[in-house]
Design an enzyme around this catalytic site. Sequence first.
Site, PDB file in Angstrom:
ATOM      1  N   THR A  56      48.991  40.778  31.422  1.00  0.00           N
ATOM      2  CA  THR A  56      50.593  40.804  31.047  1.00  0.00           C
ATOM      3  C   THR A  56      50.638  40.404  29.719  1.00  0.00           C
ATOM      4  O   THR A  56      50.173  39.600  29.288  1.00  0.00           O
ATOM      5  CB  THR A  56      51.170  39.688  32.084  1.00  0.00           C
TER       6      THR A  56
ATOM      7  N   LYS B 112      57.571  43.776  33.833  1.00  0.00           N
ATOM      8  CA  LYS B 112      56.697  42.633  34.139  1.00  0.00           C
ATOM      9  C   LYS B 112      57.548  41.585  33.641  1.00  0.00           C
ATOM     10  O   LYS B 112      57.838  40.234  33.939  1.00  0.00           O
ATOM     11  CB  LYS B 112      55.354  42.664  33.779  1.00  0.00           C
TER      12      LYS B 112
ATOM     13  N   LYS C 115      53.453  31.736  28.414  1.00  0.00           N
ATOM     14  CA  LYS C 115      53.222  33.057  27.630  1.00  0.00           C
ATOM     15  C   LYS C 115      54.149  33.977  28.004  1.00  0.00           C
ATOM     16  O   LYS C 115      54.837  34.898  27.093  1.00  0.00           O
ATOM     17  CB  LYS C 115      51.706  33.490  27.680  1.00  0.00           C
TER      18      LYS C 115
HETATM   19  P1  NAP Z   1      42.421  33.636  34.076  1.00  0.00           P
HETATM   20  O1  NAP Z   1      42.044  33.137  35.514  1.00  0.00           O
HETATM   21  O2  NAP Z   1      42.825  32.269  32.901  1.00  0.00           O
HETATM   22  O3  NAP Z   1      41.559  34.593  33.488  1.00  0.00           O
HETATM   23  C1  NAP Z   1      41.525  35.088  32.241  1.00  0.00           C
HETATM   24  C2  NAP Z   1      40.617  36.007  31.898  1.00  0.00           C
HETATM   25  O4  NAP Z   1      40.679  36.750  30.545  1.00  0.00           O
HETATM   26  C3  NAP Z   1      39.000  35.422  32.074  1.00  0.00           C
HETATM   27  O5  NAP Z   1      38.122  36.740  32.398  1.00  0.00           O
HETATM   28  C4  NAP Z   1      38.998  35.005  30.231  1.00  0.00           C
HETATM   29  O6  NAP Z   1      37.298  35.231  30.176  1.00  0.00           O
HETATM   30  C5  NAP Z   1      39.421  36.531  29.915  1.00  0.00           C
HETATM   31  N1  NAP Z   1      39.896  36.128  28.490  1.00  0.00           N
HETATM   32  C6  NAP Z   1      40.603  35.510  27.848  1.00  0.00           C
HETATM   33  N2  NAP Z   1      40.700  35.706  26.432  1.00  0.00           N
HETATM   34  C7  NAP Z   1      39.882  36.576  26.214  1.00  0.00           C
HETATM   35  C8  NAP Z   1      39.484  37.043  25.116  1.00  0.00           C
HETATM   36  N3  NAP Z   1      39.748  36.575  23.933  1.00  0.00           N
HETATM   37  N4  NAP Z   1      38.210  37.929  25.104  1.00  0.00           N
HETATM   38  C9  NAP Z   1      37.654  38.274  26.271  1.00  0.00           C
HETATM   39  N5  NAP Z   1      38.294  37.978  27.437  1.00  0.00           N
HETATM   40  C10 NAP Z   1      38.990  37.041  27.339  1.00  0.00           C
HETATM   41  O7  NAP Z   1      43.923  34.306  34.054  1.00  0.00           O
HETATM   42  P2  NAP Z   1      44.469  35.121  35.355  1.00  0.00           P
HETATM   43  O8  NAP Z   1      45.195  34.315  36.280  1.00  0.00           O
HETATM   44  O9  NAP Z   1      43.378  36.200  36.023  1.00  0.00           O
HETATM   45  O10 NAP Z   1      45.427  36.134  34.643  1.00  0.00           O
HETATM   46  C11 NAP Z   1      45.075  37.400  33.918  1.00  0.00           C
HETATM   47  C12 NAP Z   1      46.340  38.293  33.333  1.00  0.00           C
HETATM   48  O11 NAP Z   1      46.993  38.523  34.694  1.00  0.00           O
HETATM   49  C13 NAP Z   1      47.316  37.386  32.306  1.00  0.00           C
HETATM   50  O12 NAP Z   1      47.709  38.371  31.610  1.00  0.00           O
HETATM   51  C14 NAP Z   1      48.108  36.906  33.668  1.00  0.00           C
HETATM   52  O13 NAP Z   1      49.593  36.663  33.057  1.00  0.00           O
HETATM   53  C15 NAP Z   1      48.331  38.064  34.664  1.00  0.00           C
HETATM   54  N6  NAP Z   1      48.687  37.770  35.977  1.00  0.00           N
HETATM   55  C16 NAP Z   1      48.067  36.589  36.695  1.00  0.00           C
HETATM   56  C17 NAP Z   1      48.810  36.386  37.825  1.00  0.00           C
HETATM   57  C18 NAP Z   1      48.123  35.050  38.663  1.00  0.00           C
HETATM   58  O14 NAP Z   1      48.826  34.688  39.590  1.00  0.00           O
HETATM   59  N7  NAP Z   1      47.098  34.576  38.115  1.00  0.00           N
HETATM   60  C19 NAP Z   1      49.650  37.096  38.356  1.00  0.00           C
HETATM   61  C20 NAP Z   1      50.252  38.143  37.802  1.00  0.00           C
HETATM   62  C21 NAP Z   1      49.778  38.509  36.527  1.00  0.00           C
HETATM   63  P3  NAP Z   1      36.851  33.779  30.560  1.00  0.00           P
HETATM   64  O15 NAP Z   1      36.283  33.931  31.961  1.00  0.00           O
HETATM   65  O16 NAP Z   1      35.503  33.990  29.631  1.00  0.00           O
HETATM   66  O17 NAP Z   1      37.566  32.608  30.233  1.00  0.00           O
END
Ligand code: NAP
Length: 310
Positions: free
Chosen positions: A107, A182, A250
């Site tokens: 997102t 979104k 965010k």
């Molecule tokens: P998360 O568990 O915090 O994981 C974030 C991921 O991004 C990790 O793999 C992290 O790597 C990677 N990352 C962050 N900054 C980076 C960078 N500069 N370079 C390389 N890798 C980087 O987050 P998530 O919940 O999976 O969310 C991921 C996306 O999906 C976001 O945009 C979020 O808004 C969206 N989303 C999430 C949900 C939810 O319920 N969680 C629902 C809908 C949408 P590391 O492992 O090395 O930290």
Amino acid sequence: MYNCTKEFKMQDKVIGYIGLGTMGSAMAGHLLSSGFPLVVWNRTASKAQALLEKGAIWAESPAVLAAQCDVVFINVSDTKDVLEVIFGENGVAQGIRPGTILIDNSTIAPTGSREIDERLAPMGVRCLDAPVSGGDIGARNATLTIIVGGDEATLEEVRPYLNVLGKKITHVGGSGAGQIAKAANQIMVAAQMVAEAELMIFAQKAGADPAKVVEAINAGAAQCWTLDVKAPKLLNGEREPGFKATLQAKDMNIAVETARAYHMNLPATALHTQLYNGMVAIGEGNLDNSAIISMIEVMNGEKLKTKESD
Ligand code: NAP
């Protein structure tokens, strides 16, 4: 150099997945278990271990991954992170081949998606912004809603992959439109989270049992996903993510900035953005987005009673 220990069949398109956090690890897992050849990269390599044990192939960098793949998924935190993974050192853009389709499940700001499309199109790469809704539960159960911006014919080419990730895949317009949809989704999610928090503290402080109130009203006009999924967790004392408040903040800021770019006023969204920014500022950003109730608790000197605290 790419170190591939697995022989892929010639007819298989090779899929790459970059970003194995809460969402990406579950989504990549579904692609792998559906039989698609899968190459993965994550900044923190250890998070790939479970997928590698199930047959995924590790790439040393996003560039190395992109050089091997016909379809590249990205799922990282924010706009700057997606841009870094694509255009940074050893980024996707340094390895990707003409004809590759890039699908961004993160997102991010609609302007970010449009920039990616504009910079990769001259390289013969087709881009789809494909953010998801449905939370970590939707990712684990492959029941996500996937909202797609970009070329519709390109979406049809990759629909078989998206079908294993979600139950509802909707094309909403050109590049960036998926991110606009979104952000619209997040306007509603935040409103629900704040209303849920307020109604439970309101009920409890005024002398009604919040669990009974939720049970009653969730069968009426106020019924929603937030009351279905998040209220029971809060009532159990569970505030761990799920969806981190920092990511909700965010997303709110994306909505507010997009509104500002189009000279729009969204007063409730502005307020909810302030509440989420406040939650991050007081160090609670790693809690679930439903933990916004802590802000309402502080303002009312009333802590939600949980099963444990009873
Ligand atoms: P998360 O568990 O915090 O994981 C974030 C991921 O991004 C990790 O793999 C992290 O790597 C990677 N990352 C962050 N900054 C980076 C960078 N500069 N370079 C390389 N890798 C980087 O987050 P998530 O919940 O999976 O969310 C991921 C996306 O999906 C976001 O945009 C979020 O808004 C969206 N989303 C999430 C949900 C939810 O319920 N969680 C629902 C809908 C949408 P590391 O492992 O090395 O930290």
